[in-house]
Scaffold this motif. Structure first.
Motif, PDB file in Angstrom:
ATOM      1  N   ILE A 301      31.671 -17.713 -24.294  1.00 57.53           N
ATOM      2  CA  ILE A 301      32.297 -16.670 -23.469  1.00 57.53           C
ATOM      3  C   ILE A 301      32.983 -17.273 -22.245  1.00 57.53           C
ATOM      4  N   LEU A 302      32.315 -18.252 -21.607  1.00 56.31           N
ATOM      5  CA  LEU A 302      32.840 -18.838 -20.366  1.00 56.31           C
ATOM      6  C   LEU A 302      33.795 -20.001 -20.601  1.00 56.31           C
ATOM      7  N   LYS A 303      34.008 -20.358 -21.845  1.00 56.88           N
ATOM      8  CA  LYS A 303      34.821 -21.552 -22.124  1.00 56.88           C
ATOM      9  C   LYS A 303      36.224 -21.433 -21.541  1.00 56.88           C
ATOM     10  N   ARG A 304      36.912 -20.295 -21.752  1.00 53.81           N
ATOM     11  CA  ARG A 304      38.291 -20.142 -21.281  1.00 53.81           C
ATOM     12  C   ARG A 304      38.374 -20.152 -19.743  1.00 53.81           C
ATOM     13  N   PRO A 305      37.510 -19.355 -19.003  1.00 55.30           N
ATOM     14  CA  PRO A 305      37.586 -19.415 -17.531  1.00 55.30           C
ATOM     15  C   PRO A 305      37.291 -20.802 -16.979  1.00 55.30           C
ATOM     16  N   ASN A 399      31.802 -28.358 -21.824  1.00 50.84           N
ATOM     17  CA  ASN A 399      32.215 -26.980 -22.111  1.00 50.84           C
ATOM     18  C   ASN A 399      32.581 -26.811 -23.583  1.00 50.84           C
ATOM     19  N   SER A 400      31.755 -27.428 -24.480  1.00 52.36           N
ATOM     20  CA  SER A 400      32.006 -27.303 -25.917  1.00 52.36           C
ATOM     21  C   SER A 400      30.713 -26.905 -26.613  1.00 52.36           C
ATOM     22  N   THR A 401      30.847 -26.328 -27.746  1.00 47.68           N
ATOM     23  CA  THR A 401      29.685 -25.905 -28.543  1.00 47.68           C
ATOM     24  C   THR A 401      29.681 -26.676 -29.849  1.00 47.68           C
ATOM     25  N   THR A 402      28.449 -26.972 -30.343  1.00 51.92           N
ATOM     26  CA  THR A 402      28.324 -27.731 -31.594  1.00 51.92           C
ATOM     27  C   THR A 402      28.355 -26.828 -32.823  1.00 51.92           C
TER      28      THR A 402
END
Length: 668
Positions: A301-305, A399-402
């Motif tokens: 959710i927070l990746k873009r901001p 700020n990345s997800t696996t």
């Protein structure tokens, strides 16, 4: 032994004269082992005709059943050529070994009673001229069987899907005999039989010298034992023929079962099993989505901001750096200009004039001092006031997800659709196919096979006991005779043959154990290379009957016949490679449909770790779905030649061209 080329003249699907070269006349240097000839062809393009052509050249009628060879004869002349009035076709197979270069020509020609064949053997001299060898049929068979015996050809020229049957019949006598022939044990046993025959012949010559009743009785008993042994050998041979017939009957019933399965759509039991697997997969995907929500959803959710904040901070940082660098470059000028502007002049300068003087002076200062001022591409308002430590912490914040939420959602959606489809099929699906009759017949045949094998083992045990008695009596006979005829040349010869026979039997015993140990080690090593499963823990290879046994992690013996078709194929290929290594043979390999029924990991293992190291020449026949673009790239450094068999549906014949199938990336 290396195949040089095979050439067709209007044979079966090959119209005109077409040639496949298996070697390169002027090979280029390569750091890779270039041992592979790749031949591609779709189903019906002529791969089976090519393999059968090799068998026809090497073994002729004796390799095929009467029905199979009759069919080969009927279609031996190309259809298009026959329509044009042609009445002949030929196959040429050229090969070389340490003794020379040879060419076998098989000619088919139309007669009044049908199509006949004629096989001719040629020797190729140093100038490339062929010289006809005047050999009889028996001499030709002897010549070929010294190169690559018919019994062992199954290990070098085979359909990879059919070779898996070797696993189910690895303990059959004909398979054991073939394995022992590959590793040369049959030669040693033939030598032992010849020595035993010589010994019996020479001992009979002693009859005129033997007058003692004890020697006479021993001789009679030896003759009785020899008669019983010969009778047992005949019975064992009869059991072999009976067993072969039983296996053929069993295969027919198994084929009938398979045909029933093929003609029957998915049954309720099979669909229920598939549904169970799909629902288990659905639960797994749902757990993955839930786990993603717990651990990675907030990051997503927070990746873009966060990414936008990082980008803004980097721009502001770069903007401030440019301002600071430019200010530092004109620091001396600023001091000079400030003092200059304090000087009073008459008349006084206006503010506009001072500004013009300041800017003009700055340009002169820049040129005289060779100052390179960095350009500001856009005006930017700095809205963040951060310390260097805070800046670095924000920029380096991960700020990345696996997890791949999109893939999990797609997999769940596809699985739900498949479950719905199979639930709909379940309502109209038939019950399990009935193979009661075939299963009953197969059980009866298996029982009879066990009885035949039991009788064979009994005969072998009896023969072994008789051979032990024969050995003891022979030694006793020789000792007594030697004491009476110390100077007899015949006695000396018998003693010499006896010693040779004893040494030969001891050598056979030791070399048999050695070969079995070597096969065990090689098969184990190769299985570890080809398999990705851990349940193949260790193996045993019996030196007495040359049978393979595999154990799992709990040291329980695995039923090889219950393994998947792909695993059986890999086990059979491992046995073949191990035989090749132990025997040290230099036979060419011709393998059809090598990757069928294998998953991607096992296919990769075969391509990278098997074919490229198997032997000096490996000829692979493949469809475009087996050796595809990916595996072709792996094989390409190892290729000697590549061809594709293209069937022209309009002309109704197959064209052989160099290269391989065309993929999206181009021609390979």
């Amino acid at each position: 032994m290396i195949f040089e080329y095979i050439r067709f003249h209007n044979y079966r699907p090959y119209y005109g004269t077409q040639t496949i070269y298996f070697t390169e006349k002027n090979p280029k240097f390569s750091p890779f082992n270039q041992n592979i000839v790749l031949i591609g062809g779709l189903n019906g393009a002529g791969k089976t005709s090519l393999i059968n052509a090799i068998f026809v050249c090497l073994y002729g009628r004796r390799f095929f059943s009467k029905k199979e060879y009759s069919k080969i004869l009927e279609t031996a002349i190309n259809k298009k050529f026959r329509i044009e009035g042609g009445t002949e076709s030929t196959i040429e197979l050229c090969f070389k070994d340490s003794s020379g270069v040879y060419m076998i020509e098989v000619k088919f020609f139309q007669t009044r009673t049908g199509i006949e064949d004629e096989i001719t053997l040629y020797t190729i001299d140093v100038d490339g001229q062929k010289i006809k060898s005047s050999t009889t049929s028996e001499e030709f068979i002897s010549f070929i069987d010294k190169k690559i015996p018919k019994e062992v050809s199954q290990f070098f020229i085979f359909d990879a899907e059919k070779i898996r049957d070797l696993v189910g019949q690895h303990d059959a006598k004909e398979t054991i005999d073939a394995i022992q022939k590959v590793v040369s044990l049959d030669l040693y046993r033939t030598l032992s039989k010849d020595l035993l025959h010589l010994f019996n012949t020479e001992t009979k010559k002693l009859d005129s010298l033997v007058k003692d009743d004890d020697l006479t009785n021993i001789q009679k008993r030896l003759e009785e034992i020899q008669n019983i042994l010969e009778n047992n050998d005949n019975k064992i041979e009869e059991i072999k023929l009976n067993t072969e017939n039983l296996y053929e009957q069993k295969n027919n019933f198994e084929k009938a079962k398979r045909q029933k399965f093929i003609s029957t759509s998915l049954s309720k039991q099979k669909i229920s099993k598939i549904l169970g697997e799909k629902k288990a997969n659905l639960k797994s995907f749902q757990k993955g989505i839930e786990a993603f929500a717990k651990t990675d959803l907030l990051k997503l959710i927070l990746k873009r901001p966060i990414d936008d904040l990082k980008s803004r901070l980097q721009k502001e940082k770069e903007y401030q750096n440019v301002l600071n660098q430019n200010k530092s470059a004109f620091k001396s000028y600023e001091s000079f200009a400030n003092e200059l502007m304090q000087i009073q002049v008459d008349p006084p300068l206006t503010n506009e004039q001072k500004h013009q003087l300041y800017e003009s002076g700055k340009g002169i200062w820049k040129r005289l001092n060779n100052i390179r001022e960095r350009m500001i591409t856009e005006d930017l308002t700095v809205i963040h006031d951060l310390s260097d430590g805070d800046y670095r912490r924000i920029i380096s914040y991960p700020n990345s997800t696996t997890s791949n939420l999109s893939k999990l959602l797609d997999d769940r959606y596809k699985t739900e659709l498949e479950i719905t489809k199979y639930e709909n099929q379940l309502e109209s699906a038939p019950e399990e196919v009935d193979t009661t009759i075939e299963d009953s017949k197969i059980r009866e045949i298996d029982k009879e096979i066990v009885n035949q094998q039991t009788n064979k083992k009994f005969l072998l045990r009896e023969s072994n006991k008789l051979k032990d008695e024969q050995g003891k009596l022979t030694r006793e006979y020789t000792v007594k005779l030697k004491a009476r005829n110390e100077n007899s040349d015949v006695v000396h010869k018998v003693e010499l043959v006896k010693n040779l026979l004893s040494a030969t039997d001891e050598f056979i015993s030791e070399v048999t154990i050695l070969k079995a140990k070597l096969l065990k080690v090689e098969i184990e090593n190769i299985l570890n290379i080809l398999f990705r499963k851990k349940d193949l823990n260790r193996i045993e290879f019996d030196s007495k009957d040359f049978t393979l046994r595999i154990f799992d992690e709990d040291d329980r013996e695995i039923d090889l016949t219950s393994r998947s078709e792909g695993e059986k194929q890999l086990i059979a290929l491992a046995m073949i490679w191990a035989l090749t290594k132990v025997a040290g043979t230099k036979m060419p390999f011709v393998i059809d449909t090598p990757l069928a029924r294998l998953d991607s990991i096992h296919r990769t293992n075969l391509v990278n770790s098997y074919f490229t190291k198997l032997n000096e020449q490996v000829i692979i026949l493949s469809t475009d779905t087996e050796i595809d673009e990916r595996f072709m790239k792996d094989l390409e450094p190892h290729l000697v030649k590549s061809y594709v068999l293209e069937h022209d549906d309009e002309e109704e014949y197959t064209k052989i061209r160099e290269g391989y199938f065309e993929f999206a990336g181009g021609v390979l």
